[in-house]
Design an enzyme around this catalytic site. Structure first.
Site, PDB file in Angstrom:
ATOM      1  N   HIS A 115      -5.533  -1.725  -0.931  1.00 31.18           N
ATOM      2  CA  HIS A 115      -4.540  -2.006   0.113  1.00 31.18           C
ATOM      3  C   HIS A 115      -4.011  -0.704   0.712  1.00 31.18           C
ATOM      4  CE1 HIS A 115      -0.861  -4.103   1.766  1.00 31.18           C
ATOM      5  NE2 HIS A 115      -0.367  -2.885   1.595  1.00 31.18           N
ATOM      6  N   GLU A 116      -3.642   0.245  -0.136  1.00 31.70           N
ATOM      7  CA  GLU A 116      -3.095   1.514   0.356  1.00 31.70           C
ATOM      8  C   GLU A 116      -4.154   2.342   1.082  1.00 31.70           C
ATOM      9  OE1 GLU A 116      -0.013   2.052   0.473  1.00 31.70           O
ATOM     10  OE2 GLU A 116       0.488   0.298  -0.731  1.00 31.70           O
ATOM     11  N   HIS A 158      -4.596   1.288   4.680  1.00 35.37           N
ATOM     12  CA  HIS A 158      -3.594   1.852   5.591  1.00 35.37           C
ATOM     13  C   HIS A 158      -4.061   3.208   6.109  1.00 35.37           C
ATOM     14  CE1 HIS A 158      -0.512  -1.117   5.275  1.00 35.37           C
ATOM     15  NE2 HIS A 158      -0.189  -0.883   4.018  1.00 35.37           N
ATOM     16  N   GLU A 200       0.766  -4.959   7.170  1.00 37.49           N
ATOM     17  CA  GLU A 200       0.670  -5.314   5.755  1.00 37.49           C
ATOM     18  C   GLU A 200      -0.322  -6.459   5.548  1.00 37.49           C
ATOM     19  OE1 GLU A 200       1.802  -3.577   3.379  1.00 37.49           O
ATOM     20  OE2 GLU A 200       2.961  -2.226   4.657  1.00 37.49           O
TER      21      GLU A 200
END
Length: 305
Positions: A140-141, A144, A215
């Protein structure tokens, strides 16, 4: 290097629109300050310096504020191994790996581009998550970073920070400044505060709108990269539940960085904070991951239908 993270055209479009609108707001804000303060050189120099500092040093500021430090492979071999594997899978440069000595379970990414990125996890997160869950959070990070939305949110948040600082400075200078001030000075201060408050409000709304979508985009990209949306869903549920049990007063410092976190630092009773959150609700995130799991034909977790 071209990332193999699932691309998201809607995210790219939203980032472009947000930056365009914030750019217009930025120009208008600077112009208003020049008119009010009657010193374009001072305003432009100060704003340019602060924007440059925000862009170039945001990763160091975030790490310092969250008590994070860069860690080497011999200190956290398993953490580095997961980041190595995900970076290779995504076809992107490996970011700097950092750990924050906080018990609050969370993670964040920062940096101006994929070649100058930092991914940081807290010791509380490492202690609570299973390996597959940690992989989902790190994916997930990394998404980004790959999507470059972490750089956009960093630049986007700058204008609100500046406007907020100006409001505070103007307020306290009037409150504690003392001395005699003519009516024109008071009018200028009131105008500066009014313009700054308006800019802060507009930038706040724009950033929230972008942040909530980014997100969801990061959840989706991470689930597709790892092929295990259920592990990311489990991590989300676990982290959100654990953060909710932390007293709100203990989360106050962390809340300033909510836009960068894997999940926001909201207490058990967030109240109005829920409506102004930088993240979509847990239910919405889990619902999306459930749909992706069905699309991928992922087997149900033990004990679930």
């Amino acid at each position: 290097m071209q990332s193999r993270f699932h691309s998201d055209r809607r995210l790219t479009t939203r980032m472009g629109i947000t930056l365009f609108l914030l750019g217009l707001l930025y120009v208008g804000f600077v112009a208003a300050l020049i008119v009010l303060l009657k010193s374009w050189v001072l305003v432009v120099v100060i704003v340019a310096l602060m924007l440059g500092a925000q862009y170039w040093f945001s990763d160091r500021v975030a790490l310092f504020a969250m008590r994070g430090r860069v860690v080497e492979r011999d200190e956290y071999p398993q953490l580095h191994a997961v980041v190595d594997r995900l970076s290779a899978m995504a076809g992107m440069p490996k970011p700097v790996v950092a750990v924050s000595a906080m018990d609050m379970p969370n993670a964040f990414a920062t940096g101006r581009n994929p070649d100058n990125a930092v991914v940081c996890v807290t010791t509380g997160l490492l202690r609570r998550l299973e390996p597959a869950e940690l992989e989902g959070v790190l994916a997930h990070e990394l998404s980004h970073v790959a999507h470059k939305d972490v750089a956009v949110i960093t630049v986007a948040s700058f204008l609100g920070v500046i406007a907020g600082l100006i409001v505070r400075f103007a307020f306290y200078s009037q409150l504690f400044g003392g001395g005699r001030r003519d009516q024109n000075t008071l009018v200028v201060f009131a105008a500066v505060m009014g313009v700054s408050a308006a800019v802060y409000t507009v930038s706040f709304v724009l950033i929230r709108a972008l942040s909530r979508y980014r997100e969801l985009a990061a959840d989706r990209a991470a689930a597709l990269l790892t092929g295990r949306p259920s592990a990311l869903a489990a991590a989300l549920t676990k982290v959100t539940g654990d953060i909710a049990r932390i007293p709100t007063e203990d989360l106050r410092t962390a809340q300033a960085f909510n836009a960068f976190y894997f999940t926001p630092a909201l207490g058990a009773e967030p109240g109005l904070g829920r409506f102004f959150s930088t993240h979509p609700g847990l239910e919405q995130r889990l619902e999306q991951l459930g749909r992706i799991s069905a699309e991928l034909g992922e087997p149900a977790a033990p004990g679930k239908a």
